[in-house]
Design a protein around this motif. Structure first.
Motif, PDB file in Angstrom:
ATOM      1  N   MET A 121       0.834  -1.211  -0.034  1.00 44.33           N
ATOM      2  CA  MET A 121       0.078  -0.018  -0.109  1.00 44.33           C
ATOM      3  C   MET A 121       0.735   1.220   0.103  1.00 44.33           C
ATOM      4  O   MET A 121       2.193   1.362   0.113  1.00 44.33           O
ATOM      5  CB  MET A 121      -0.823  -0.077   1.085  1.00 44.33           C
ATOM      6  N   PHE A 122       0.323   2.431   0.145  1.00 43.71           N
ATOM      7  CA  PHE A 122       0.823   3.745  -0.242  1.00 43.71           C
ATOM      8  C   PHE A 122       2.033   3.861   0.675  1.00 43.71           C
ATOM      9  O   PHE A 122       3.477   4.066   0.217  1.00 43.71           O
ATOM     10  CB  PHE A 122       0.080   4.805   0.199  1.00 43.71           C
ATOM     11  N   PHE A 123       2.078   3.839   1.893  1.00 40.37           N
ATOM     12  CA  PHE A 123       3.318   3.909   2.722  1.00 40.37           C
ATOM     13  C   PHE A 123       4.316   2.869   2.725  1.00 40.37           C
ATOM     14  O   PHE A 123       5.608   3.094   2.930  1.00 40.37           O
ATOM     15  CB  PHE A 123       2.984   4.052   4.270  1.00 40.37           C
ATOM     16  N   ASP A 124       3.977   1.709   2.265  1.00 32.00           N
ATOM     17  CA  ASP A 124       5.122   0.667   1.895  1.00 32.00           C
ATOM     18  C   ASP A 124       5.828   0.853   0.586  1.00 32.00           C
ATOM     19  O   ASP A 124       6.926   0.351   0.405  1.00 32.00           O
ATOM     20  CB  ASP A 124       4.251  -0.824   1.771  1.00 32.00           C
ATOM     21  N   LEU A 125       5.465   1.948  -0.130  1.00 28.96           N
ATOM     22  CA  LEU A 125       6.199   2.275  -1.395  1.00 28.96           C
ATOM     23  C   LEU A 125       6.960   3.351  -1.392  1.00 28.96           C
ATOM     24  O   LEU A 125       7.698   3.729  -2.295  1.00 28.96           O
ATOM     25  CB  LEU A 125       5.240   2.576  -2.542  1.00 28.96           C
ATOM     26  N   LEU A 126       7.088   3.810  -0.095  1.00 34.97           N
ATOM     27  CA  LEU A 126       7.985   5.096   0.214  1.00 34.97           C
ATOM     28  C   LEU A 126       9.149   4.748   1.057  1.00 34.97           C
ATOM     29  O   LEU A 126       9.064   3.772   1.872  1.00 34.97           O
ATOM     30  CB  LEU A 126       6.928   6.285   0.638  1.00 34.97           C
ATOM     31  N   PRO A 127       9.978   5.778   1.028  1.00 31.05           N
ATOM     32  CA  PRO A 127      11.292   5.444   1.866  1.00 31.05           C
ATOM     33  C   PRO A 127      10.853   5.966   3.577  1.00 31.05           C
ATOM     34  O   PRO A 127       9.798   6.232   3.615  1.00 31.05           O
ATOM     35  CB  PRO A 127      12.188   6.774   1.384  1.00 31.05           C
ATOM     36  N   GLU A 128      11.541   5.435   4.675  1.00 27.11           N
ATOM     37  CA  GLU A 128      11.024   5.416   5.688  1.00 27.11           C
ATOM     38  C   GLU A 128      10.957   6.685   6.366  1.00 27.11           C
ATOM     39  O   GLU A 128       9.759   7.062   7.017  1.00 27.11           O
ATOM     40  CB  GLU A 128      12.515   4.757   6.837  1.00 27.11           C
ATOM     41  N   ALA A 160     -17.797   8.320  -5.128  1.00 24.13           N
ATOM     42  CA  ALA A 160     -17.348   8.506  -6.444  1.00 24.13           C
ATOM     43  C   ALA A 160     -16.056   8.399  -6.710  1.00 24.13           C
ATOM     44  O   ALA A 160     -15.508   7.919  -7.794  1.00 24.13           O
ATOM     45  CB  ALA A 160     -18.064   9.778  -6.809  1.00 24.13           C
ATOM     46  N   VAL A 161     -15.251   8.963  -5.722  1.00 22.75           N
ATOM     47  CA  VAL A 161     -13.795   9.110  -5.750  1.00 22.75           C
ATOM     48  C   VAL A 161     -13.572   7.431  -5.492  1.00 22.75           C
ATOM     49  O   VAL A 161     -12.395   7.122  -6.486  1.00 22.75           O
ATOM     50  CB  VAL A 161     -13.323   9.747  -4.624  1.00 22.75           C
ATOM     51  N   LEU A 162     -13.809   6.627  -4.754  1.00 22.92           N
ATOM     52  CA  LEU A 162     -13.363   5.471  -4.574  1.00 22.92           C
ATOM     53  C   LEU A 162     -13.846   4.359  -5.702  1.00 22.92           C
ATOM     54  O   LEU A 162     -13.116   3.760  -6.235  1.00 22.92           O
ATOM     55  CB  LEU A 162     -14.087   4.933  -3.227  1.00 22.92           C
ATOM     56  N   ASP A 163     -14.811   4.758  -6.170  1.00 20.63           N
ATOM     57  CA  ASP A 163     -15.469   4.161  -7.499  1.00 20.63           C
ATOM     58  C   ASP A 163     -14.266   4.244  -8.716  1.00 20.63           C
ATOM     59  O   ASP A 163     -13.953   3.148  -9.425  1.00 20.63           O
ATOM     60  CB  ASP A 163     -16.834   4.510  -8.120  1.00 20.63           C
ATOM     61  N   LEU A 164     -13.821   5.503  -8.876  1.00 20.43           N
ATOM     62  CA  LEU A 164     -12.853   5.713  -9.672  1.00 20.43           C
ATOM     63  C   LEU A 164     -11.482   5.219  -9.349  1.00 20.43           C
ATOM     64  O   LEU A 164     -10.761   4.479 -10.246  1.00 20.43           O
ATOM     65  CB  LEU A 164     -12.490   7.138 -10.022  1.00 20.43           C
ATOM     66  N   VAL A 165     -11.054   5.218  -8.147  1.00 21.15           N
ATOM     67  CA  VAL A 165      -9.711   4.563  -7.727  1.00 21.15           C
ATOM     68  C   VAL A 165      -9.869   3.030  -8.121  1.00 21.15           C
ATOM     69  O   VAL A 165      -9.042   2.382  -8.578  1.00 21.15           O
ATOM     70  CB  VAL A 165      -9.674   4.756  -6.050  1.00 21.15           C
ATOM     71  N   ARG A 170      -7.753   0.666 -10.961  1.00 18.57           N
ATOM     72  CA  ARG A 170      -6.868  -0.190 -10.224  1.00 18.57           C
ATOM     73  C   ARG A 170      -5.509   0.688  -9.604  1.00 18.57           C
ATOM     74  O   ARG A 170      -4.615   0.077  -9.760  1.00 18.57           O
ATOM     75  CB  ARG A 170      -6.279  -1.374 -11.186  1.00 18.57           C
ATOM     76  N   ALA A 171      -6.140   1.694  -8.896  1.00 13.42           N
ATOM     77  CA  ALA A 171      -4.794   2.531  -8.275  1.00 13.42           C
ATOM     78  C   ALA A 171      -4.808   2.434  -6.626  1.00 13.42           C
ATOM     79  O   ALA A 171      -4.113   3.161  -5.947  1.00 13.42           O
ATOM     80  CB  ALA A 171      -5.039   3.888  -8.687  1.00 13.42           C
ATOM     81  N   ALA A 172      -5.780   1.514  -6.152  1.00 15.43           N
ATOM     82  CA  ALA A 172      -5.883   1.311  -4.495  1.00 15.43           C
ATOM     83  C   ALA A 172      -4.666   1.272  -4.023  1.00 15.43           C
ATOM     84  O   ALA A 172      -4.231   2.128  -2.870  1.00 15.43           O
ATOM     85  CB  ALA A 172      -6.738   0.484  -4.217  1.00 15.43           C
ATOM     86  N   HIS A 173      -3.461   0.602  -4.685  1.00 16.33           N
ATOM     87  CA  HIS A 173      -2.429   0.313  -3.780  1.00 16.33           C
ATOM     88  C   HIS A 173      -1.629   1.580  -3.786  1.00 16.33           C
ATOM     89  O   HIS A 173      -0.455   1.690  -3.059  1.00 16.33           O
ATOM     90  CB  HIS A 173      -1.734  -0.709  -4.487  1.00 16.33           C
ATOM     91  N   ALA A 230     -13.666   1.568   2.046  1.00 15.12           N
ATOM     92  CA  ALA A 230     -12.399   1.042   1.326  1.00 15.12           C
ATOM     93  C   ALA A 230     -11.583   0.976   2.498  1.00 15.12           C
ATOM     94  O   ALA A 230     -10.498   1.676   2.545  1.00 15.12           O
ATOM     95  CB  ALA A 230     -12.016   1.743   0.387  1.00 15.12           C
ATOM     96  N   PRO A 231     -11.527   0.006   3.447  1.00 14.44           N
ATOM     97  CA  PRO A 231     -10.842   0.118   4.658  1.00 14.44           C
ATOM     98  C   PRO A 231      -9.361  -0.327   4.332  1.00 14.44           C
ATOM     99  O   PRO A 231      -8.446  -0.039   5.178  1.00 14.44           O
ATOM    100  CB  PRO A 231     -11.336  -1.182   5.664  1.00 14.44           C
ATOM    101  N   GLY A 232      -9.089  -0.616   3.204  1.00 15.06           N
ATOM    102  CA  GLY A 232      -7.429  -0.971   2.744  1.00 15.06           C
ATOM    103  C   GLY A 232      -6.928   0.207   2.344  1.00 15.06           C
ATOM    104  O   GLY A 232      -5.590   0.309   2.067  1.00 15.06           O
TER     105      GLY A 232
END
Length: 271
Positions: free
Chosen positions: A1-8, A159-164, A168-171, A190-192
């Motif tokens: 997920m988002f924070f896993d893709l970034l430096p510490e 509406a935002v979450l439907d587009l996300v 296929r951009a949720a991660h 969208a709890p994830g």
């Protein structure tokens, strides 16, 4: 997920894209963020009169479009009163060359060869922005703008979450808002997808407990009301701190040393 893709810690997040190099919240500004090595970008979502989601910051159109040159729209200025098709007729780039808000046009940091592309910029859709972020694997901090008083207030989060999900951009997504009820809605739907509470002027009382009650993974305070001690406290509590909008490099380093996850900046090219 988002924070896993970034430096510490200590990454540069391009505020509305690299908005000192190209018109804010355009796909050109997003591309400039990629070009200068930003590790994520921040952008803004509003709902239009026909229920579409546009990438735009202000509620009104005067500052960053040529709306003043469209007499057919003389009785309207609020973005919520326009359809997406109407918004797409506006020039969302030329103002940047005329206003030169960061002095980067006069200094030559924005080269003359970029000027035709700048003049061609339009207001993007959220789907276009999401497709960009997926194509470049560039994490996005998406601020859902407060729609209180407008028709989109009850529907924008879904509406935002439907587009996300369609993109296929949720991660790659972090959802943020000054309307903290939106964060609760997003967490339920969208709890994830992680969320972040935006704040200005003053911090909520019992801040750690408050953020946990929202289910927020992160806190996005105005840097002017924030101290390194608060950054350390939140970090030690397991919360990510991303500060806006930090353009002074010494101040950025101070917060990074305190454990800030991200510095949201207008100058990612200088970070």
């Amino acid at each position: 997920m988002f924070f896993d893709l970034l430096p510490e810690t200590g990454l540069a997040c391009a505020h509305r894209g690299a908005r000192s190099l190209a018109p804010e919240n355009t796909l050109m500004a997003a591309q400039k963020a990629v070009d200068c090595g930003a590790r994520c970008w921040e952008t803004d979502a509003h709902m239009t009169a026909d229920g579409r989601i546009a990438i735009f910051h202000d509620e009104t159109l005067e500052r960053t479009t040529d709306i003043a040159g469209h007499p057919e729209f003389r009785d309207r200025r609020d973005i919520h009163h326009f359809t997406l098709a109407e918004l797409r007729t506006l020039d969302a780039g030329s103002w940047f060359l005329a206003a030169d808000p960061y002095g980067t046009v006069a200094s030559g940091e924005v080269p003359e060869s970029d000027h035709p592309a700048i003049r061609a910029q339009v207001i993007p859709t959220l789907r276009e922005a999401l497709d960009f972020t997926v194509r470049h694997n560039l994490p996005m901090n998406l601020e859902i703008k407060d729609q209180t008083g407008h028709a989109g207030h009850d529907t924008i989060v879904r509406a935002v979450l439907d587009l996300v999900h369609e993109a296929r951009a949720a991660h790659l997504l972090l959802l943020s808002s000054f309307n903290h009820d939106y964060l609760v809605q997003a967490k339920r739907l969208a709890p994830g997808i992680p969320t972040a509470a935006l704040q200005e002027e003053q911090h909520p009382e019992n801040l750690v407990d408050y953020l946990r009650s929202l289910g927020a993974a992160a806190y996005h305070p105005d840097h002017r009301i924030t101290t390194p001690e608060l950054v350390r406290e939140l970090s030690e509590a397991g919360l990510f701190v991303n500060l806006w909008t930090v353009n002074d490099m010494d101040r950025a380093r101070m917060f990074i040393r305190a454990g800030a996850k991200a510095i949201i900046t207008d100058f990612p090219q200088r970070m």
